[in-house]
Design a protein around this motif. Sequence first.
Motif, PDB file in Angstrom:
ATOM      1  N   HIS A  81       2.194 -29.598 -30.673  1.00 13.07           N
ATOM      2  CA  HIS A  81       2.527 -28.947 -31.885  1.00 13.07           C
ATOM      3  C   HIS A  81       3.735 -28.121 -31.621  1.00 13.07           C
ATOM      4  N   ILE A  84       4.981 -27.118 -27.841  1.00 14.09           N
ATOM      5  CA  ILE A  84       3.920 -26.840 -26.875  1.00 14.09           C
ATOM      6  C   ILE A  84       3.186 -28.208 -26.827  1.00 14.09           C
TER       7      ILE A  84
ATOM      8  N   THR B  44       2.266 -18.812 -30.964  1.00 15.03           N
ATOM      9  CA  THR B  44       2.505 -20.243 -31.685  1.00 15.03           C
ATOM     10  C   THR B  44       1.128 -20.822 -32.045  1.00 15.03           C
ATOM     11  N   ASP B  45       0.707 -21.005 -32.950  1.00 18.99           N
ATOM     12  CA  ASP B  45      -0.398 -22.208 -33.311  1.00 18.99           C
ATOM     13  C   ASP B  45      -0.036 -23.367 -33.960  1.00 18.99           C
ATOM     14  N   PHE B 104      -8.451 -22.413 -29.322  1.00 16.82           N
ATOM     15  CA  PHE B 104      -8.282 -22.324 -27.866  1.00 16.82           C
ATOM     16  C   PHE B 104      -6.778 -21.870 -27.489  1.00 16.82           C
ATOM     17  N   VAL B 106      -3.918 -20.263 -24.804  1.00 18.82           N
ATOM     18  CA  VAL B 106      -3.261 -19.612 -23.377  1.00 18.82           C
ATOM     19  C   VAL B 106      -2.410 -18.313 -23.616  1.00 18.82           C
ATOM     20  N   PHE B 119       0.053 -19.316 -26.686  1.00 21.55           N
ATOM     21  CA  PHE B 119       0.399 -20.775 -27.188  1.00 21.55           C
ATOM     22  C   PHE B 119      -1.171 -21.204 -27.435  1.00 21.55           C
ATOM     23  N   GLY B 120      -1.536 -21.352 -29.042  1.00 23.22           N
ATOM     24  CA  GLY B 120      -2.794 -21.715 -29.609  1.00 23.22           C
ATOM     25  C   GLY B 120      -2.681 -22.918 -30.058  1.00 23.22           C
ATOM     26  N   PHE B 121      -4.079 -23.422 -29.808  1.00 21.96           N
ATOM     27  CA  PHE B 121      -4.262 -24.654 -30.133  1.00 21.96           C
ATOM     28  C   PHE B 121      -5.856 -24.552 -31.104  1.00 21.96           C
TER      29      PHE B 121
END
Lengths: 127, 127
Positions: A81, A84, B44-45, B104, B106, B119-121
């Motif tokens: 997304h 990234i 960012t997610d 999750f 980083v 850096f979000g997921f």
Amino acid sequence: MSEINTVVDAHLVVDAYLAVWNRTDATSRREMVEDLWAEDGGYTDPLVTATGWEKIDQVIAHAQAQFTGMRFVRGAVFDAHHNIARFTWELVPTAGAEPLVVGFDVVALNADGRIQSVFGFLDKVPA
Amino acid sequence: MSEINTVVDAHLVVDAYLAVWNRTDATSRREMVEDLWAEDGGYTDPLVTATGWEKIDQVIAHAQAQFTGMRFVRGAVFDAHHNIARFTWELVPTAGAEPLVVGFDVVALNADGRIQSVFGFLDKVPA
């Protein structure tokens, strides 16, 4: 930061990234590094951290020397997304074999769509 | 980039990071954001991307309004090296409850030990 336009784009970046790790010809490997990474781009995994094309290329060459003949292939995880992506990869002795190493990377692209940073972790390492 | 000196340091960063998400008092939340992130730091997610203290604080305030009364707690995954860490977190209605969301992230720290980028997921989202 530009966004990855489509999930397809992100898949292409990951495919190109793994292709560099499999390209053992020094000249074309370096060209691929320069195509893929920003000039000031970075790479960090548990063993090494490198900034810029020259040092990143050296890291890849070193891994290739350590794991001669093995291949880096896509793993099960892929998710992208904005600018990234996260994905797993596997280092396999031969196609379809049990992986020797399983890695998990996050890549962040810059506004030009080149890799600014790779944040690498290891999910499986040789016993 | 400075390295995280010890895994304990990285745990402290992750604890402080989750504490910000749980701090609903606007003044102290903003102070915590400024303590934790670099001034030009990013987040960012899958739903949002933000740069700088003001916008990051707004993202957190928005999430708190959306999930009033819930808590962000540590998840099962934690792994850190160099200046980066990966970890999971859970959004839970009450302590010990099944998480509504599992994320999750980083995080990458700058040379001052502040968060440069998140850096979000999402591993689990509400049905």
